[in-house]
Design an enzyme around this catalytic site. Structure first.
Site, PDB file in Angstrom:
ATOM      1  N   TYR A 140      -4.889 -33.952  18.772  1.00 21.17           N
ATOM      2  CA  TYR A 140      -4.852 -32.507  19.007  1.00 21.17           C
ATOM      3  C   TYR A 140      -5.180 -31.716  17.740  1.00 21.17           C
ATOM      4  O   TYR A 140      -5.465 -30.531  17.795  1.00 21.17           O
ATOM      5  CB  TYR A 140      -3.484 -32.058  19.546  1.00 21.17           C
ATOM      6  CG  TYR A 140      -3.179 -32.521  20.965  1.00 21.17           C
ATOM      7  CD1 TYR A 140      -4.092 -33.295  21.674  1.00 21.17           C
ATOM      8  CD2 TYR A 140      -1.992 -32.171  21.585  1.00 21.17           C
ATOM      9  CE1 TYR A 140      -3.807 -33.715  22.960  1.00 21.17           C
ATOM     10  CE2 TYR A 140      -1.704 -32.589  22.873  1.00 21.17           C
ATOM     11  CZ  TYR A 140      -2.626 -33.375  23.560  1.00 21.17           C
ATOM     12  OH  TYR A 140      -2.343 -33.791  24.832  1.00 21.17           O
ATOM     13  N   LYS A 190      -1.386 -47.574  22.108  1.00 26.15           N
ATOM     14  CA  LYS A 190      -2.474 -48.242  22.840  1.00 26.15           C
ATOM     15  C   LYS A 190      -3.137 -49.198  21.859  1.00 26.15           C
ATOM     16  O   LYS A 190      -4.342 -49.142  21.588  1.00 26.15           O
ATOM     17  CB  LYS A 190      -3.433 -47.160  23.380  1.00 26.15           C
ATOM     18  CG  LYS A 190      -4.468 -47.654  24.345  1.00 26.15           C
ATOM     19  CD  LYS A 190      -3.908 -48.052  25.695  1.00 26.15           C
ATOM     20  CE  LYS A 190      -5.006 -48.648  26.565  1.00 26.15           C
ATOM     21  NZ  LYS A 190      -4.522 -49.392  27.710  1.00 26.15           N
ATOM     22  N   ASP A 222      -0.058 -47.135  29.034  1.00 24.97           N
ATOM     23  CA  ASP A 222      -0.285 -47.235  30.484  1.00 24.97           C
ATOM     24  C   ASP A 222       0.897 -47.924  31.155  1.00 24.97           C
ATOM     25  O   ASP A 222       1.387 -47.495  32.214  1.00 24.97           O
ATOM     26  CB  ASP A 222      -1.614 -47.951  30.797  1.00 24.97           C
ATOM     27  CG  ASP A 222      -1.904 -49.123  29.872  1.00 24.97           C
ATOM     28  OD1 ASP A 222      -1.166 -49.307  28.879  1.00 24.97           O
ATOM     29  OD2 ASP A 222      -2.856 -49.872  30.134  1.00 24.97           O
ATOM     30  N   ASP A 246       2.814 -35.863  24.969  1.00 24.94           N
ATOM     31  CA  ASP A 246       2.572 -34.693  25.825  1.00 24.94           C
ATOM     32  C   ASP A 246       2.591 -35.142  27.291  1.00 24.94           C
ATOM     33  O   ASP A 246       3.268 -34.563  28.147  1.00 24.94           O
ATOM     34  CB  ASP A 246       1.198 -34.113  25.436  1.00 24.94           C
ATOM     35  CG  ASP A 246       0.910 -32.790  26.123  1.00 24.94           C
ATOM     36  OD1 ASP A 246       1.806 -32.263  26.815  1.00 24.94           O
ATOM     37  OD2 ASP A 246      -0.217 -32.283  25.973  1.00 24.94           O
ATOM     38  N   ASP A 250       5.955 -34.891  30.122  1.00 25.48           N
ATOM     39  CA  ASP A 250       5.836 -34.145  31.380  1.00 25.48           C
ATOM     40  C   ASP A 250       6.138 -35.041  32.579  1.00 25.48           C
ATOM     41  O   ASP A 250       6.775 -34.623  33.537  1.00 25.48           O
ATOM     42  CB  ASP A 250       4.439 -33.529  31.522  1.00 25.48           C
ATOM     43  CG  ASP A 250       4.404 -32.111  30.976  1.00 25.48           C
ATOM     44  OD1 ASP A 250       5.304 -31.773  30.169  1.00 25.48           O
ATOM     45  OD2 ASP A 250       3.510 -31.332  31.353  1.00 25.48           O
TER      46      ASP A 250
END
Ligand code: NAD
Length: 354
Positions: A140, A190, A222, A246, A250
């Site tokens: 980001y 990852k 994942d 992020d 959520d």
């Protein structure tokens, strides 16, 4: 004496911070904490008074305080302002100005509200997860290109980059947080694909040697997304990068059933910042409909993480548990057979149980 800057902001931010301050005053009287409150504007409220969503003076006062209790900012009337005048600019200014690199979001499933979870009760009963998300690095904030033409083809790119100190400080926050909980950290990355994740994994493993009392587990993102849906109770503290955090936070936030229940803390080098996860909810603002629990639990996090007052924090959390167990519900979590209350009544019921 501990100074708390209260920033109600806009919409329901005003009502829910008022509730949280009342609760803090109750625990202050009970535990002798020496709390002092000072109010400042931010977001639309600040724009209306000063022409800026966050003034330099407000940021300065925040830097010198012990903690910040923040409501929410935003509203339709400010949506068409230029980007640097918009209410959310206040949030970014505070995060950056205070060096808040870690975001903590606890997700807890209350027995009394278990039917409100989208997952089956037997999967979520007792679920209590803390997501620790890196907040100021990674993709980001990395170098990016909005558009370039290479060999006649348009493309765009972003960069994920983490340095050793950036990983170390967020991992340390996760290990320290786990020590205050059930002493388990799951680091999510990852690493099967990304170089930045392989460094992340190496640094977290190395740091774990400083925390022999905390169990460390590693998961690919994942798999973690899947595990949160099929067995969320296995987690205590999850630590992860900005983008993975992020998305996962959520996903996790819906497990509890209502956004009006979810607190958060943002921590960094200086003053800690505590706020409900939800926004300013203009649809219900000023109607005594907002659930104050998220902000009241944010105040409990403030006591635990910035003022080192765990007993006072626990007293608030237990009072919230008991109020829900006794059947009190604001409109958005109301079910037949429960007692429907507004923001002020819910606050009074919680205070009565402290
Ligand atoms: P929102 O989170 O404000 O509201 C989403 C829905 O959840 C609404 O139906 C609202 O009534 C409900 N809700 C939220 N908090 C609740 C509570 N405590 N009790 C009961 N119900 C609650 O999101 P939105 O409507 O997309 O955004 C409204 C404004 O808030 C926008 O201007 C947005 O930019 C801003 N916003 C601010 C923050 C922040 O200050 N941190 C975060 C998100 C959105």
């Amino acid at each position: 004496m501990s100074k708390i800057i209260v920033i109600p902001g806009d919409g329901i931010g005003v009502e829910v911070t008022a509730s949280a301050v009342e609760v803090l005053k109750k625990v202050d009287a009970k535990f002798n904490l020496g709390l002092e409150f000072e109010y400042r504007d931010a977001g639309g409220a600040s724009y209306e008074k000063y022409g800026e969503p966050l003034t330099a003076e407000t940021l300065d006062v925040c830097k010198k305080a012990d903690a910040i209790l923040f409501g929410a900012v935003g509203g339709k009337q400010w949506d068409s302002l230029p980007v640097d005048k918009r209410p959310e600019k206040a949030l970014f200014g505070l995060r950056k100005g205070l060096g808040l690199y870690g975001n903590l979001r606890p997700v807890k499933v209350y027995d009394a509200l278990i039917d409100g979870s989208p997952l089956k009760p037997e999967l979520v009963r007792g679920c209590d997860v803390l997501i620790v998300r890196e907040l100021v690095g990674g993709i980001y904030f990395g170098a990016r290109c909005e558009s370039e033409i290479v060999d006649g083809v348009e493309r765009a790119w972003d960069t994920e980059m983490y340095s050793v100190p950036e990983i170390e400080r967020i991992a340390r926050l996760a290990f320290e947080s786990a020590r205050k909980r059930r002493k388990k950290v799951t680091s999510v990355d990852k690493a099967n694909v990304l170089a930045s994740s392989r460094l992340w994994r190496r640094v977290v493993s190395e740091l774990a040697k400083d925390y022999p009392d905390v169990e460390l587990d590693m998961l690919y993102v994942d798999n973690c997304a899947m595990q949160l849906a099929i067995n969320p109770r296995q987690f205590d503290v999850i630590v992860t990068s900005n983008m993975f955090g992020d998305i996962l936070s959520d996903e996790a936030s819906v497990i509890g059933g209502s956004i009006g229940l979810l607190p958060s803390a943002s921590l960094g080098e200086g003053t800690g910042f505590f706020e409900q996860i939800a926004g300013s909810a203009p649809d219900i603002a000023g109607k005594n409909l907002a659930n104050p629990i998220a902000e009241i639990l944010s105040a409990a996090m403030l006591l635990r993480y910035s003022l080192n007052a765990p007993a006072a924090a626990e007293a608030i959390e237990k009072a919230v548990d008991q109020t829900l167990a006794d059947g009190y519900r604001t409109a958005e979590i109301f079910r037949d057979g429960c007692k429907k209350v507004g923001t002020t009544e819910m606050t009074a019921e919680i205070i009565a149980r402290i």
